[in-house]
Write an enzyme that holds these catalytic residues in place. Structure first.
Site, PDB file in Angstrom:
ATOM      1  N   HIS A  22       0.857  -1.182   0.000  1.00  0.00           N
ATOM      2  CA  HIS A  22       0.000   0.000   0.000  1.00  0.00           C
ATOM      3  C   HIS A  22       0.892   1.230   0.000  1.00  0.00           C
ATOM      4  O   HIS A  22       2.033   1.200   0.489  1.00  0.00           O
ATOM      5  CB  HIS A  22      -0.883   0.019   1.243  1.00  0.00           C
ATOM      6  CG  HIS A  22      -1.897  -1.074   1.275  1.00  0.00           C
ATOM      7  ND1 HIS A  22      -2.945  -1.063   2.164  1.00  0.00           N
ATOM      8  CD2 HIS A  22      -2.042  -2.206   0.547  1.00  0.00           C
ATOM      9  CE1 HIS A  22      -3.693  -2.140   1.988  1.00  0.00           C
ATOM     10  NE2 HIS A  22      -3.154  -2.855   1.010  1.00  0.00           N
ATOM     11  N   GLU A  64       0.932   3.890   1.810  1.00  0.00           N
ATOM     12  CA  GLU A  64       1.409   4.294   3.132  1.00  0.00           C
ATOM     13  C   GLU A  64       2.580   3.426   3.593  1.00  0.00           C
ATOM     14  O   GLU A  64       3.572   3.936   4.131  1.00  0.00           O
ATOM     15  CB  GLU A  64       0.295   4.187   4.189  1.00  0.00           C
ATOM     16  CG  GLU A  64      -0.916   5.020   3.907  1.00  0.00           C
ATOM     17  CD  GLU A  64      -2.033   4.240   3.218  1.00  0.00           C
ATOM     18  OE1 GLU A  64      -3.196   4.427   3.606  1.00  0.00           O
ATOM     19  OE2 GLU A  64      -1.744   3.456   2.288  1.00  0.00           O
ATOM     20  N   CYS A 116      -6.317   1.954   5.835  1.00  0.00           N
ATOM     21  CA  CYS A 116      -6.949   0.712   6.279  1.00  0.00           C
ATOM     22  C   CYS A 116      -6.322   0.298   7.613  1.00  0.00           C
ATOM     23  O   CYS A 116      -5.394   0.943   8.113  1.00  0.00           O
ATOM     24  CB  CYS A 116      -6.750  -0.379   5.220  1.00  0.00           C
ATOM     25  SG  CYS A 116      -5.028  -0.926   5.050  1.00  0.00           S
TER      26      CYS A 116
END
Length: 147
Positions: A48, A50, A78
């Site tokens: 992801h 991040e 998430c």
């Protein structure tokens, strides 16, 4: 947030879900890391934006923690990313679009409110929300229509 949106657009161009992230040192404004989703390209469900940005910033600083630094991301993190944000000890998180289905900060598990969360950053949502949301909606609309 403009840099994070540019990373999201680049991710979409690669066929990835358009999420972008940037880690900044607010003291001087230096951008320490920027990334877009690469789960498909890397065949890695943890790739992801991040996570990739956190990894890059940690390498840059040769440290497993990023206290005093801020994360800008185009979508509400998430639960996986919220945990990484907590472990990295990021100071603040600024996100664009809210994610009622997969979000882990303002929705779902609300990771930072749990008593087992060791570090909760300040969180601010809704930055460039319309633009970030439009990127995601357009991406999935094109996928559904087969364009």
């Amino acid at each position: 947030m403009a840099l994070a949106l540019a990373e999201a657009e680049a991710a979409a161009a690669r066929g990835e879900v358009p999420v972008g992230a940037v880690i900044v040192d607010p003291a001087g404004g230096a951008v320490l890391a920027r990334a877009g989703n690469r789960t498909e390209e890397l065949h890695d469900p943890t790739a992801h934006a991040e996570i990739l940005a956190i990894r890059a910033a940690c390498r840059t600083l040769a440290s497993p923690r990023l206290p005093g630094l801020d994360l800008y991301v185009t979508l509400e993190p998430c639960a996986l990313c919220a945990a990484a944000i907590s472990f990295a000890r990021l100071r603040r998180v600024y996100f664009g679009a809210y994610d009622p289905k997969g979000g882990g900060v303002e929705h779902g598990p609300r990771f930072f409110t749990r008593p087992t969360c060791h570090h909760a950053p300040e969180v601010y949502g809704g930055f460039e929300e319309t633009r970030a949301g439009d990127l995601l909606r357009d991406f999935f609309r094109e996928r559904r229509s087969g364009v």
